[in-house]
Design a protein around this motif. Sequence first.
Motif, PDB file in Angstrom:
ATOM      1  N   VAL A 163       0.822  -1.207   0.000  1.00  0.00           N
ATOM      2  CA  VAL A 163       0.000   0.000   0.000  1.00  0.00           C
ATOM      3  C   VAL A 163       0.857   1.258   0.000  1.00  0.00           C
ATOM      4  O   VAL A 163       0.655   2.173  -0.803  1.00  0.00           O
ATOM      5  CB  VAL A 163      -0.949   0.019   1.219  1.00  0.00           C
ATOM      6  N   ALA A 164       1.826   1.295   0.923  1.00  0.00           N
ATOM      7  CA  ALA A 164       2.623   2.512   1.099  1.00  0.00           C
ATOM      8  C   ALA A 164       3.965   2.453   0.390  1.00  0.00           C
ATOM      9  O   ALA A 164       4.546   3.479   0.049  1.00  0.00           O
ATOM     10  CB  ALA A 164       2.839   2.790   2.588  1.00  0.00           C
ATOM     11  N   GLY A 165       4.478   1.235   0.181  1.00  0.00           N
ATOM     12  CA  GLY A 165       5.799   1.101  -0.405  1.00  0.00           C
ATOM     13  C   GLY A 165       6.872   1.499   0.598  1.00  0.00           C
ATOM     14  O   GLY A 165       6.595   1.812   1.756  1.00  0.00           O
ATOM     15  N   THR A 166       8.100   1.477   0.144  1.00  0.00           N
ATOM     16  CA  THR A 166       9.222   1.891   0.993  1.00  0.00           C
ATOM     17  C   THR A 166       9.395   3.398   0.866  1.00  0.00           C
ATOM     18  O   THR A 166       9.644   3.909  -0.229  1.00  0.00           O
ATOM     19  CB  THR A 166      10.522   1.184   0.578  1.00  0.00           C
ATOM     20  N   ILE A 167       9.221   4.093   1.976  1.00  0.00           N
ATOM     21  CA  ILE A 167       9.287   5.548   1.953  1.00  0.00           C
ATOM     22  C   ILE A 167      10.711   6.011   2.282  1.00  0.00           C
ATOM     23  O   ILE A 167      11.194   5.837   3.401  1.00  0.00           O
ATOM     24  CB  ILE A 167       8.291   6.159   2.957  1.00  0.00           C
ATOM     25  N   GLU A 168      11.385   6.568   1.266  1.00  0.00           N
ATOM     26  CA  GLU A 168      12.742   7.072   1.451  1.00  0.00           C
ATOM     27  C   GLU A 168      12.801   8.497   0.906  1.00  0.00           C
ATOM     28  O   GLU A 168      12.839   8.697  -0.316  1.00  0.00           O
ATOM     29  CB  GLU A 168      13.759   6.182   0.723  1.00  0.00           C
ATOM     30  N   PRO A 169      12.777   9.493   1.771  1.00  0.00           N
ATOM     31  CA  PRO A 169      12.799  10.884   1.293  1.00  0.00           C
ATOM     32  C   PRO A 169      14.109  11.204   0.576  1.00  0.00           C
ATOM     33  O   PRO A 169      15.184  10.769   0.981  1.00  0.00           O
ATOM     34  CB  PRO A 169      12.646  11.697   2.585  1.00  0.00           C
ATOM     35  N   SER A 170      13.984  11.962  -0.499  1.00  0.00           N
ATOM     36  CA  SER A 170      15.173  12.386  -1.243  1.00  0.00           C
ATOM     37  C   SER A 170      15.841  13.545  -0.526  1.00  0.00           C
ATOM     38  O   SER A 170      15.276  14.144   0.398  1.00  0.00           O
ATOM     39  CB  SER A 170      14.776  12.825  -2.656  1.00  0.00           C
ATOM     40  N   GLN A 171      17.064  13.885  -0.969  1.00  0.00           N
ATOM     41  CA  GLN A 171      17.770  15.014  -0.386  1.00  0.00           C
ATOM     42  C   GLN A 171      16.979  16.306  -0.596  1.00  0.00           C
ATOM     43  O   GLN A 171      16.930  17.163   0.275  1.00  0.00           O
ATOM     44  CB  GLN A 171      19.161  15.141  -1.012  1.00  0.00           C
ATOM     45  N   ALA A 172      16.317  16.392  -1.745  1.00  0.00           N
ATOM     46  CA  ALA A 172      15.503  17.586  -2.040  1.00  0.00           C
ATOM     47  C   ALA A 172      14.317  17.673  -1.079  1.00  0.00           C
ATOM     48  O   ALA A 172      13.959  18.765  -0.616  1.00  0.00           O
ATOM     49  CB  ALA A 172      15.010  17.535  -3.487  1.00  0.00           C
ATOM     50  N   ASP A 173      13.719  16.525  -0.760  1.00  0.00           N
ATOM     51  CA  ASP A 173      12.603  16.510   0.187  1.00  0.00           C
ATOM     52  C   ASP A 173      13.062  16.975   1.563  1.00  0.00           C
ATOM     53  O   ASP A 173      12.371  17.736   2.245  1.00  0.00           O
ATOM     54  CB  ASP A 173      12.020  15.092   0.300  1.00  0.00           C
ATOM     55  N   ILE A 174      14.230  16.499   1.977  1.00  0.00           N
ATOM     56  CA  ILE A 174      14.770  16.862   3.291  1.00  0.00           C
ATOM     57  C   ILE A 174      15.050  18.362   3.359  1.00  0.00           C
ATOM     58  O   ILE A 174      14.715  19.036   4.338  1.00  0.00           O
ATOM     59  CB  ILE A 174      16.050  16.057   3.587  1.00  0.00           C
ATOM     60  N   GLU A 175      15.670  18.897   2.298  1.00  0.00           N
ATOM     61  CA  GLU A 175      16.002  20.324   2.277  1.00  0.00           C
ATOM     62  C   GLU A 175      14.741  21.187   2.257  1.00  0.00           C
ATOM     63  O   GLU A 175      14.671  22.222   2.920  1.00  0.00           O
ATOM     64  CB  GLU A 175      16.883  20.624   1.061  1.00  0.00           C
ATOM     65  N   ALA A 176      13.726  20.725   1.505  1.00  0.00           N
ATOM     66  CA  ALA A 176      12.472  21.475   1.432  1.00  0.00           C
ATOM     67  C   ALA A 176      11.771  21.483   2.786  1.00  0.00           C
ATOM     68  O   ALA A 176      11.219  22.502   3.211  1.00  0.00           O
ATOM     69  CB  ALA A 176      11.559  20.859   0.370  1.00  0.00           C
ATOM     70  N   TYR A 177      11.824  20.344   3.473  1.00  0.00           N
ATOM     71  CA  TYR A 177      11.197  20.279   4.792  1.00  0.00           C
ATOM     72  C   TYR A 177      11.929  21.204   5.764  1.00  0.00           C
ATOM     73  O   TYR A 177      11.300  21.913   6.555  1.00  0.00           O
ATOM     74  CB  TYR A 177      11.234  18.838   5.319  1.00  0.00           C
ATOM     75  N   TYR A 178      13.256  21.203   5.692  1.00  0.00           N
ATOM     76  CA  TYR A 178      14.032  22.057   6.595  1.00  0.00           C
ATOM     77  C   TYR A 178      13.725  23.530   6.352  1.00  0.00           C
ATOM     78  O   TYR A 178      13.522  24.295   7.304  1.00  0.00           O
ATOM     79  CB  TYR A 178      15.530  21.799   6.412  1.00  0.00           C
TER      80      TYR A 178
END
Length: 199
Positions: A163-178
């Motif tokens: 259903v969810a798959g393996t969730i691995e945030p990208s470096q871009a996702d991490i930077e955007a969240y920060y």
Amino acid sequence: PGTRSGGLFGGSASQSGDEGTPSYAVSVGGEKVSLQTFQERVSQLVTQYQNLYAKAGQDASGIFNGAAGAMLQLRLSSGAMSDLIRQTVYAQEAKSRGIRVSKETVEANLATQYEQLLASYKITEEQLVTYLAETGQTLESFKDRLRASIESQYIAEAVDKQVAGTIEPSQADIEAYYEKNVTRYAQDEQVQASHILVD
């Protein structure tokens, strides 16, 4: 819709031949979970709780006495109901998605967990059989419950992964969240004094 509780927890339950006696504990997506299954799950949780006390060298004989004991029993019953609902929902979803767990996988894990259990409690199989007999259980029924629990765990993990798959945030996702939450991490310079000496 969805989930309906039987007489033990209110809601509308289908009735058995005896008036006022619910024939099931809960209905999940049209699938009824029997009262016996529910009662067995509550009994398992009670036994686990008592074993925790015993393993810690404490007397568990009075933990279900009085108002506090009644509240504890209620929490365990609620936990059992939640477990059964969750297990049934996962089983239904697995069936709809064609997810199956091989018997070999379950049996291999059963053997491992069984040996770990004996080692954890520092008992032999003979001692376990004696204890189970004193509580009205058999080794076969005990292993059946453990086997069912292992299978349910594998099914839940497989459904979650599909259903969810393996969730691995990208470096871009991490930077955007920060960048979005930078104020949560920004702090003014601070000085911390661990000792203040006064003459």
